[in-house]
Write a protein that holds these residues in place. Structure first.
Motif, mmCIF file in Angstrom:
data_model
loop_
_atom_site.group_PDB
_atom_site.id
_atom_site.type_symbol
_atom_site.label_atom_id
_atom_site.label_comp_id
_atom_site.label_asym_id
_atom_site.label_seq_id
_atom_site.Cartn_x
_atom_site.Cartn_y
_atom_site.Cartn_z
ATOM 1 N N ARG A 163 0.917 -1.348 0.056
ATOM 2 C CA ARG A 163 -0.227 -0.016 -0.188
ATOM 3 C C ARG A 163 1.057 1.686 -0.063
ATOM 4 N N THR A 164 0.321 1.893 -0.055
ATOM 5 C CA THR A 164 0.936 3.798 -0.117
ATOM 6 C C THR A 164 0.377 4.670 0.718
ATOM 7 N N GLU A 165 -0.420 3.803 1.691
ATOM 8 C CA GLU A 165 -0.669 4.607 3.081
ATOM 9 C C GLU A 165 -0.923 3.153 3.601
ATOM 10 N N VAL A 166 -1.216 4.104 5.186
ATOM 11 C CA VAL A 166 -1.900 3.070 6.079
ATOM 12 C C VAL A 166 -2.950 1.890 5.969
ATOM 13 N N SER A 167 -3.239 1.133 7.455
ATOM 14 C CA SER A 167 -4.600 0.548 6.649
ATOM 15 C C SER A 167 -5.555 1.674 7.533
ATOM 16 N N GLN A 168 -7.088 1.577 6.966
ATOM 17 C CA GLN A 168 -8.272 3.010 7.615
ATOM 18 C C GLN A 168 -8.266 2.235 8.915
ATOM 19 N N TYR A 169 -8.801 0.864 9.114
ATOM 20 C CA TYR A 169 -8.727 0.034 10.069
ATOM 21 C C TYR A 169 -7.554 0.250 11.202
ATOM 22 N N ARG A 170 -6.105 0.137 10.607
ATOM 23 C CA ARG A 170 -5.346 -0.018 11.663
ATOM 24 C C ARG A 170 -4.705 1.836 12.048
ATOM 25 N N LEU A 171 -4.957 2.815 11.255
ATOM 26 C CA LEU A 171 -5.501 3.785 11.977
ATOM 27 C C LEU A 171 -6.240 4.285 12.649
ATOM 28 N N ALA A 172 -7.697 3.890 12.579
ATOM 29 C CA ALA A 172 -8.726 3.567 13.108
ATOM 30 C C ALA A 172 -8.319 3.441 15.260
ATOM 31 N N THR A 173 -7.719 2.234 14.793
ATOM 32 C CA THR A 173 -7.547 1.366 16.400
ATOM 33 C C THR A 173 -6.687 2.599 17.120
ATOM 34 N N HIS A 174 -5.837 2.908 16.608
ATOM 35 C CA HIS A 174 -4.651 3.520 16.851
ATOM 36 C C HIS A 174 -5.597 4.458 17.526
ATOM 37 N N LEU A 175 -5.740 5.446 16.481
ATOM 38 C CA LEU A 175 -6.310 6.950 17.098
ATOM 39 C C LEU A 175 -7.230 6.479 18.557
ATOM 40 N N THR A 176 -7.856 5.854 18.209
ATOM 41 C CA THR A 176 -8.682 5.772 18.761
ATOM 42 C C THR A 176 -8.273 4.801 20.915
ATOM 43 N N ILE A 177 -7.434 4.097 20.934
ATOM 44 C CA ILE A 177 -6.676 3.434 22.219
ATOM 45 C C ILE A 177 -5.623 4.551 22.961
ATOM 46 N N ALA A 178 -5.227 5.702 21.271
ATOM 47 C CA ALA A 178 -4.861 6.904 21.820
ATOM 48 C C ALA A 178 -5.907 7.531 22.922
ATOM 49 N N CYS A 179 -6.753 7.186 22.154
ATOM 50 C CA CYS A 179 -8.473 9.168 22.890
ATOM 51 C C CYS A 179 -8.470 7.560 24.211
ATOM 52 N N ILE A 180 -8.112 6.948 23.834
ATOM 53 C CA ILE A 180 -9.423 5.847 25.788
ATOM 54 C C ILE A 180 -8.068 6.050 26.370
ATOM 55 N N ILE A 181 -6.509 6.183 26.299
ATOM 56 C CA ILE A 181 -5.683 6.297 27.580
ATOM 57 C C ILE A 181 -5.703 7.820 27.789
ATOM 58 N N PHE A 182 -5.944 8.563 27.159
ATOM 59 C CA PHE A 182 -6.328 10.157 27.358
ATOM 60 C C PHE A 182 -7.236 10.085 28.367
ATOM 61 N N ALA A 183 -8.516 9.748 28.104
ATOM 62 C CA ALA A 183 -10.070 9.696 28.263
ATOM 63 C C ALA A 183 -10.146 8.689 29.863
ATOM 64 N N ALA A 184 -8.686 7.488 30.195
ATOM 65 C CA ALA A 184 -8.945 6.661 31.103
ATOM 66 C C ALA A 184 -7.755 7.792 32.530
#
Length: 366
Positions: A163-184
């Motif tokens: 691919r020429t970019e990262v997987s949207q599945y993995r990007l959304a997962t990475h972003l969401t986990i970061a936000c869960i850490i932020f929220a927690a």
């Protein structure tokens, strides 16, 4: 009973309150660094810089190239991946350095979060400044941070071969986990705030606030899918989309579930609907709480949250209509985090703080 346990049990309340305040301020600093990390991550994505470092070096990678030979070596590694071959062929070394520094800064901040969290945690733990109920919560946050590092490389690896970019599945997962850490992190910190004269809100209001927090996280995940697909670069009209309120072709892909993750049209439409739902829920919550507890801190918090959701919706619409300029796009990403922070603080405030120092409750809130 051990000496340390005995000393914790009999430590003066004023001393424990000071410890709580120190831990709370530390967690707010951690949350601030996570906020910066997510925003820089957004800039890395928008500048197409995320694949510029093609190797995962958790320790050695903190040192950037220091000589012309090292810069050329990194550039040659980048030339081997599809993004260079199909998009950036002919890029100069100076152009490569620009995208490299964005990704290096993002990774450096990620390492910084680990240090800002782990070292004070060890200090507070070893000096007996952590109450027993805090320890599993903080260890859980530490484990989430380690998992997030692995997810970050898992995401980058998806764009290095076919691919020429990262997987949207993995990007959304990475972003969401970061936000869960932020929220927690904010949740635990807010629970340590002493609020002796603020009563716990009614059960329905507490549950509604938790639901709003969940909706904010889901909306961030949907935004991650939009970002991963570059879906914001098309259908740049509002309130109509592709000429109608409900565009045709929403379920054109087979099997149907793929539309919700891989169709530019459907993913953007669902993200819009998520924004409408979050806005309606925030309005209903503010009206309900204001009628039940007019003029209280709880009611004011709900109104502030509603105002932030409205502002974020406005930024999102402007970003779409202007075809995702980087400044507005970053403002929209930062706005999502601000809405999430407000939702966490509001929901945690309705739950009431952790039991007062010296109290012996049967159970603790999360």
């Amino acid at each position: 009973m051990s000496t340390l346990a005995y000393s914790l049990e009999h430590q003066p309340a004023t001393s424990r309150e000071r410890d709580r305040k120190a831990v709370r301020l530390w967690l707010y600093v951690v949350a601030l660094v996570v906020f910066a990390l997510v925003v820089v991550g957004g800039a890395t994505r928008l500048t197409e810089s995320g694949l510029s470092i093609t190797e995962w070096k958790p320790i050695h990678g903190v040192i950037p190239p220091l000589s012309a030979a090292e810069w050329q070596e990194e550039f040659e590694l980048y030339k081997k991946i599809p993004q260079y071959d199909q998009i950036n062929r002919g890029m100069s070394l100076d152009g490569f350095k620009t995208i490299y520094w964005w990704e290096w800064s993002h990774r450096l901040l990620a390492r910084g979060v680990g240090i800002v969290f782990a070292l004070p945690l060890a200090f507070f733990w070893m000096t007996g400044r952590l109450e027993p109920f805090l320890k599993p919560r903080l260890v859980g946050l530490l484990c989430l941070g380690g998992l997030q590092g692995a997810i970050g490389w898992w995401m980058v690896a998806s764009g290095l071969v076919d691919r020429t970019e990262v997987s949207q599945y993995r990007l959304a997962t990475h972003l969401t986990i970061a936000c869960i850490i932020f929220a927690a992190t904010l949740w635990v910190a807010r629970g340590l705030k002493a609020r002796p004269h603020v009563e716990r809100a009614p059960g329905f209001s507490r549950r509604f606030a938790i639901a709003l927090l969940g909706l904010a996280l889901v909306q961030i995940y949907l935004g991650g899918l939009v970002a991963g697909l570059r879906a914001g670069l098309i259908y740049n009209t509002w309130p109509l989309m592709d000429g109608s309120l409900i565009p045709s072709g929403l379920l054109a892909m087979e099997p149907v579930w793929r539309n919700f993750f891989e169709s530019h049209l459907t993913v953007q439409f669902v993200h819009r609907c998520g924004a409408y739902l979050l806005l309606a829920a925030a309005l209903a919550h503010a009206l309900t709480l204001w009628r039940a507890e007019p003029g209280t801190r709880h009611a004011r918090g709900a109104v502030v949250l509603l105002g932030l959701v409205v502002a974020q919706a406005g930024i999102g619409i402007a970003t779409l209509l202007m075809v995702v300029p980087i400044d507005l796009a970053l403002m929209h990403q930062a706005g999502g985090l601000i809405v999430l922070a407000a939702a966490v603080i509001h929901a945690r405030s309705l739950q009431g703080g952790y039991p007062a120092v010296g109290a012996r409750p049967a159970a603790l809130t999360a």
